[in-house]
Design an enzyme around this catalytic site. Structure first.
Site, PDB file in Angstrom:
ATOM      1  CE1 TYR A   1     -14.749   3.190  -3.104  1.00  0.00           C
ATOM      2  CE2 TYR A   1     -12.804   3.540  -4.481  1.00  0.00           C
ATOM      3  CZ  TYR A   1     -13.390   3.422  -3.225  1.00  0.00           C
ATOM      4  OH  TYR A   1     -12.611   3.538  -2.107  1.00  0.00           O
TER       5      TYR A   1
ATOM      6  NE  ARG B   1      -5.543   9.720   3.000  1.00  0.00           N
ATOM      7  CZ  ARG B   1      -4.243   9.913   2.833  1.00  0.00           C
ATOM      8  NH1 ARG B   1      -3.764  11.149   2.814  1.00  0.00           N
ATOM      9  NH2 ARG B   1      -3.427   8.891   2.695  1.00  0.00           N
TER      10      ARG B   1
ATOM     11  CD  GLU C   1       5.657  -4.243   3.831  1.00  0.00           C
ATOM     12  OE1 GLU C   1       5.012  -5.116   4.438  1.00  0.00           O
ATOM     13  OE2 GLU C   1       6.014  -3.175   4.363  1.00  0.00           O
TER      14      GLU C   1
ATOM     15  CE  LYS D   1      -3.600   2.479   2.428  1.00  0.00           C
ATOM     16  NZ  LYS D   1      -4.601   2.463   3.488  1.00  0.00           N
TER      17      LYS D   1
ATOM     18  CB  SER E   1     -11.157   7.411  -3.857  1.00  0.00           C
ATOM     19  OG  SER E   1      -9.942   7.838  -3.281  1.00  0.00           O
TER      20      SER E   1
ATOM     21  CE  LYS F   1      -6.021   1.933  -0.743  1.00  0.00           C
ATOM     22  NZ  LYS F   1      -6.583   1.959   0.575  1.00  0.00           N
TER      23      LYS F   1
ATOM     24  CE  LYS G   1      -3.499   8.187   6.463  1.00  0.00           C
ATOM     25  NZ  LYS G   1      -4.679   7.298   6.296  1.00  0.00           N
TER      26      LYS G   1
HETATM   27  C1  PBG Z   1      -7.077   3.794   5.250  1.00  0.00           C
HETATM   28  C2  PBG Z   1      -7.540   3.513   3.873  1.00  0.00           C
HETATM   29  C3  PBG Z   1      -7.414   4.400   2.811  1.00  0.00           C
HETATM   30  C4  PBG Z   1      -8.005   3.804   1.702  1.00  0.00           C
HETATM   31  C5  PBG Z   1      -8.481   2.557   2.116  1.00  0.00           C
HETATM   32  N1  PBG Z   1      -8.177   2.389   3.457  1.00  0.00           N
HETATM   33  C6  PBG Z   1      -6.858   5.781   2.769  1.00  0.00           C
HETATM   34  C7  PBG Z   1      -5.545   6.056   3.349  1.00  0.00           C
HETATM   35  O1  PBG Z   1      -4.702   5.183   3.537  1.00  0.00           O
HETATM   36  O2  PBG Z   1      -5.331   7.215   3.669  1.00  0.00           O
HETATM   37  C8  PBG Z   1      -8.086   4.448   0.362  1.00  0.00           C
HETATM   38  C9  PBG Z   1      -9.073   3.918  -0.605  1.00  0.00           C
HETATM   39  C10 PBG Z   1      -9.343   4.802  -1.756  1.00  0.00           C
HETATM   40  O3  PBG Z   1      -8.705   5.860  -1.965  1.00  0.00           O
HETATM   41  O4  PBG Z   1     -10.244   4.439  -2.522  1.00  0.00           O
HETATM   42  N2  PBG Z   1      -6.847   2.781   6.098  1.00  0.00           N
END
Ligand code: PBG
Length: 331
Positions: A318, A210, A238, A200, A279, A253, A222
């Site tokens: 989505y 968010r 990982e 991720k 997203s 991701k 992050k």
């Molecule tokens: C946080 C989480 C995030 C997403 C899924 N779980 C955002 C982040 O890490 O800040 C993002 C999913 C998306 O953007 O569609 N645990």
């Protein structure tokens, strides 16, 4: 007379008709590959998400309706993300393991109606944390790994107790997959799966999500826990750890901008690989389609096909219900 090339191999012969193209097609994409992410909140109304046209912060009722529509066109896996009321957030995310919280209640309601639906729940503290981080923040601003993992284990067990089928840790703390596996097993949840967010990335493509959850970090970023977008080898490390720790599936991701990472994981692991079309990827396609700059259906199908071709068995998107409807309309 035109000149004729002296060509024995002519790859175009395998593309000369729809029948041939279909027969030699290497990759398919359909609702059976999808996990459909859905947002839920405590309110009575479904609230549209600005940068994600067609997506909502669902009420319990509208969420059930949306699941019904998705189920009707063959989607069998759903991932839940809660938008938690500010008043329930604190610095250690205690609401994340409240057995009577929004996620456990929603899980129970969905499973009661569709027992064969695979329900995926997100494990991380950001929707519950007053700091908006996936882990506990120390007074000097560090994200505390082992203290966080302890809370994540409670969260996972609480979700399993409510009936979740697949636990998906998205927090990127070290060692959390193994710790969660042990915690689940100790409580008798040996059949609950773990879908690890293995690679991720610290990506700007999560922006609209968010906004949807009101979960942006209050300070800092992050980058000390999510991966550097510059790195691919590190994803293999990982992956190795998540495998050893007992993950059932590995995730990359975002998806579209990281097809190379999906492919590398696919080549290295015997486990199923999932990819999350996040997203921001959704927002880009929607925005261009709304302006008439791209043909929505064609680019959506192409983007998902590319993710599958790169090696993803499972795709979080989505567009899941929408694609299901498009394909059902064709049949
Ligand atoms: C946080 C989480 C995030 C997403 C899924 N779980 C955002 C982040 O890490 O800040 C993002 C999913 C998306 O953007 O569609 N645990």
């Amino acid at each position: 007379m035109t000149t004729r090339l002296l060509l024995r191999p002519r790859p175009r012969r395998n593309r000369k008709s729809a029948a041939i193209r279909q027969a030699v097609r290497e990759t398919t994409v359909g609702p059976e590959h999808f996990i459909y992410p859905l947002f839920v909140h405590e309110g009575e109304a479904a609230i549209p998400i600005g940068a994600m046209p067609g997506c909502f912060r669902h009420s319990r009722a509208s969420l059930l309706q949306e699941v019904e529509r998705a189920y009707a066109v063959g989607v069998r896996m759903v991932a839940l993300f809660p938008a938690v009321d500010e008043s329930r957030k604190d610095s250690t995310g205690t609401e994340s393991y409240n057995d009577d919280g929004l996620v456990p209640r929603t899980v129970a309601a969905v499973k009661e109606r569709w027992p064969d639906l695979m329900l995926v729940t997100d494990v991380a503290l950001d929707p519950y944390s007053s700091d908006g981080h996936d882990g506990i923040v120390s007074p000097d601003g560090r994200i505390l790994n082992d203290e966080t993992v302890e809370v994540l284990c409670k969260q996972a067990v609480s979700q399993a107790r409510a009936g979740a089928d697949i636990i998906a840790p998205s927090d990127m703390m070290d060692g959390r997959v193994g710790a969660i596996r042990d915690a689940l097993d100790a409580e008798g949840f040996t059949e609950v799966s773990i879908l690890a967010y293995t690679a991720k990335y610290a990506s700007a493509f999560y922006g609209p999500f968010r906004e949807a959850l009101d979960s942006a970090p209050k300070s800092g970023d992050k980058k000390t826990y999510q991966m550097d977008p510059a790195n691919a080898r590190e994803a293999l490390r990982e992956a190795e750890l998540d495998e050893e720790e007992g993950a059932d599936m590995l995730m990359v991701k975002p998806a579209g901008p990281y097809l190379d990472v999906i492919r590398r994981l696919r080549d290295e692991t015997p486990l199923p690989v999932a990819a999350y079309q996040v997203s921001g990827e959704y927002a880009m396609l929607k925005a261009a389609a709304e302006r008439g700059w791209l043909d929505e259906r064609k680019v959506v199908m192409e983007s998902l096909l590319a993710i599958r071709r790169a090696g993803a068995d499972v795709v979080l998107t989505y567009f899941a219900r929408q694609v299901g409807e498009w394909l059902a309309g064709e049949a």
